[in-house]
Write a protein that holds these residues in place. Structure first.
Motif, PDB file in Angstrom:
ATOM      1  N   ASN A  83       0.812  -1.218   0.000  1.00 36.63           N
ATOM      2  CA  ASN A  83       0.000   0.000   0.000  1.00 36.63           C
ATOM      3  C   ASN A  83       0.844   1.267   0.000  1.00 36.63           C
ATOM      4  O   ASN A  83       0.554   2.218  -0.708  1.00 36.63           O
ATOM      5  N   ASP A  84       1.889   1.276   0.805  1.00 32.35           N
ATOM      6  CA  ASP A  84       2.729   2.467   0.867  1.00 32.35           C
ATOM      7  C   ASP A  84       4.039   2.208   0.131  1.00 32.35           C
ATOM      8  O   ASP A  84       4.387   1.083  -0.179  1.00 32.35           O
ATOM      9  N   CYS A  85       4.748   3.257  -0.155  1.00 30.51           N
ATOM     10  CA  CYS A  85       6.010   3.171  -0.894  1.00 30.51           C
ATOM     11  C   CYS A  85       7.096   2.645   0.049  1.00 30.51           C
ATOM     12  O   CYS A  85       7.464   3.324   1.013  1.00 30.51           O
ATOM     13  N   ARG A  86       7.563   1.417  -0.200  1.00 32.17           N
ATOM     14  CA  ARG A  86       8.579   0.776   0.633  1.00 32.17           C
ATOM     15  C   ARG A  86       9.730   0.305  -0.226  1.00 32.17           C
ATOM     16  O   ARG A  86       9.582   0.030  -1.417  1.00 32.17           O
ATOM     17  N   SER A  87      10.871   0.148   0.409  1.00 28.03           N
ATOM     18  CA  SER A  87      12.060  -0.341  -0.269  1.00 28.03           C
ATOM     19  C   SER A  87      11.854  -1.807  -0.643  1.00 28.03           C
ATOM     20  O   SER A  87      11.302  -2.588   0.126  1.00 28.03           O
ATOM     21  N   LEU A  88      12.313  -2.182  -1.816  1.00 32.89           N
ATOM     22  CA  LEU A  88      12.217  -3.566  -2.268  1.00 32.89           C
ATOM     23  C   LEU A  88      13.042  -4.486  -1.375  1.00 32.89           C
ATOM     24  O   LEU A  88      12.683  -5.635  -1.153  1.00 32.89           O
ATOM     25  N   ASP A  89      14.123  -3.959  -0.801  1.00 32.23           N
ATOM     26  CA  ASP A  89      14.984  -4.752   0.081  1.00 32.23           C
ATOM     27  C   ASP A  89      14.315  -5.087   1.408  1.00 32.23           C
ATOM     28  O   ASP A  89      14.759  -5.999   2.110  1.00 32.23           O
ATOM     29  N   SER A  90      13.250  -4.382   1.769  1.00 31.38           N
ATOM     30  CA  SER A  90      12.577  -4.647   3.042  1.00 31.38           C
ATOM     31  C   SER A  90      11.683  -5.883   2.977  1.00 31.38           C
ATOM     32  O   SER A  90      11.204  -6.347   4.002  1.00 31.38           O
ATOM     33  N   TYR A  91      11.465  -6.415   1.786  1.00 32.00           N
ATOM     34  CA  TYR A  91      10.655  -7.611   1.615  1.00 32.00           C
ATOM     35  C   TYR A  91      11.544  -8.849   1.626  1.00 32.00           C
ATOM     36  O   TYR A  91      12.734  -8.783   1.330  1.00 32.00           O
ATOM     37  N   SER A  92      10.935  -9.991   1.931  1.00 30.47           N
ATOM     38  CA  SER A  92      11.677 -11.254   1.907  1.00 30.47           C
ATOM     39  C   SER A  92      11.992 -11.627   0.457  1.00 30.47           C
ATOM     40  O   SER A  92      11.440 -11.052  -0.484  1.00 30.47           O
ATOM     41  N   GLU A  93      12.870 -12.602   0.293  1.00 30.49           N
ATOM     42  CA  GLU A  93      13.278 -13.003  -1.056  1.00 30.49           C
ATOM     43  C   GLU A  93      12.090 -13.531  -1.856  1.00 30.49           C
ATOM     44  O   GLU A  93      11.941 -13.229  -3.042  1.00 30.49           O
ATOM     45  N   ARG A  94      11.220 -14.303  -1.228  1.00 28.99           N
ATOM     46  CA  ARG A  94      10.034 -14.827  -1.917  1.00 28.99           C
ATOM     47  C   ARG A  94       9.095 -13.699  -2.309  1.00 28.99           C
ATOM     48  O   ARG A  94       8.557 -13.679  -3.420  1.00 28.99           O
ATOM     49  N   ASP A  95       8.882 -12.735  -1.411  1.00 25.46           N
ATOM     50  CA  ASP A  95       8.010 -11.600  -1.720  1.00 25.46           C
ATOM     51  C   ASP A  95       8.572 -10.779  -2.866  1.00 25.46           C
ATOM     52  O   ASP A  95       7.820 -10.294  -3.710  1.00 25.46           O
ATOM     53  N   ARG A  96       9.898 -10.634  -2.921  1.00 30.07           N
ATOM     54  CA  ARG A  96      10.522  -9.895  -4.033  1.00 30.07           C
ATOM     55  C   ARG A  96      10.252 -10.590  -5.361  1.00 30.07           C
ATOM     56  O   ARG A  96       9.994  -9.936  -6.368  1.00 30.07           O
ATOM     57  N   PHE A  97      10.288 -11.930  -5.364  1.00 26.95           N
ATOM     58  CA  PHE A  97      10.008 -12.691  -6.580  1.00 26.95           C
ATOM     59  C   PHE A  97       8.561 -12.460  -7.018  1.00 26.95           C
ATOM     60  O   PHE A  97       8.287 -12.236  -8.203  1.00 26.95           O
ATOM     61  N   VAL A  98       7.633 -12.478  -6.067  1.00 29.70           N
ATOM     62  CA  VAL A  98       6.217 -12.248  -6.372  1.00 29.70           C
ATOM     63  C   VAL A  98       6.004 -10.808  -6.842  1.00 29.70           C
ATOM     64  O   VAL A  98       5.248 -10.557  -7.785  1.00 29.70           O
ATOM     65  N   ILE A  99       6.689  -9.856  -6.218  1.00 28.51           N
ATOM     66  CA  ILE A  99       6.564  -8.444  -6.603  1.00 28.51           C
ATOM     67  C   ILE A  99       7.058  -8.233  -8.031  1.00 28.51           C
ATOM     68  O   ILE A  99       6.454  -7.460  -8.788  1.00 28.51           O
ATOM     69  N   GLU A 100       8.116  -8.909  -8.429  1.00 27.45           N
ATOM     70  CA  GLU A 100       8.592  -8.793  -9.814  1.00 27.45           C
ATOM     71  C   GLU A 100       7.510  -9.250 -10.789  1.00 27.45           C
ATOM     72  O   GLU A 100       7.329  -8.661 -11.860  1.00 27.45           O
TER      73      GLU A 100
END
Length: 67
Positions: free
Chosen positions: A26-43
């Motif tokens: 919802n808010d603007c957050r750093s991509l590094d603050s997410y877990s590795e799996r969440d980063r894959f889903v975000i991509e």
């Protein structure tokens, strides 16, 4: 005829995991603050144009798009 007139209801398919991650963007957050799996889903969400990737001061930030 415009494309908006042809397509009345346009939805983008999401998995349950993608919906859960999208709710946390919802808010603007750093991509590094997410877990590795969440980063894959975000991509994947970025490719579907549901999440935007922004660069602020050399840091990659992500935020959910309004729709």
């Amino acid at each position: 005829m415009k494309i908006n007139e042809l397509i009345q209801d346009f939805t983008i398919q999401c998995t349950n995991e993608e919906r859960a991650v999208l709710k946390r963007c919802n808010d603007c957050r750093s991509l590094d603050s997410y877990s590795e799996r969440d980063r894959f889903v975000i991509e994947g969400l970025i490719r579907k144009a549901l999440v935007s990737k922004l660069i602020q001061d050399g840091t990659v930030m992500v935020v959910a798009n309004e729709f």
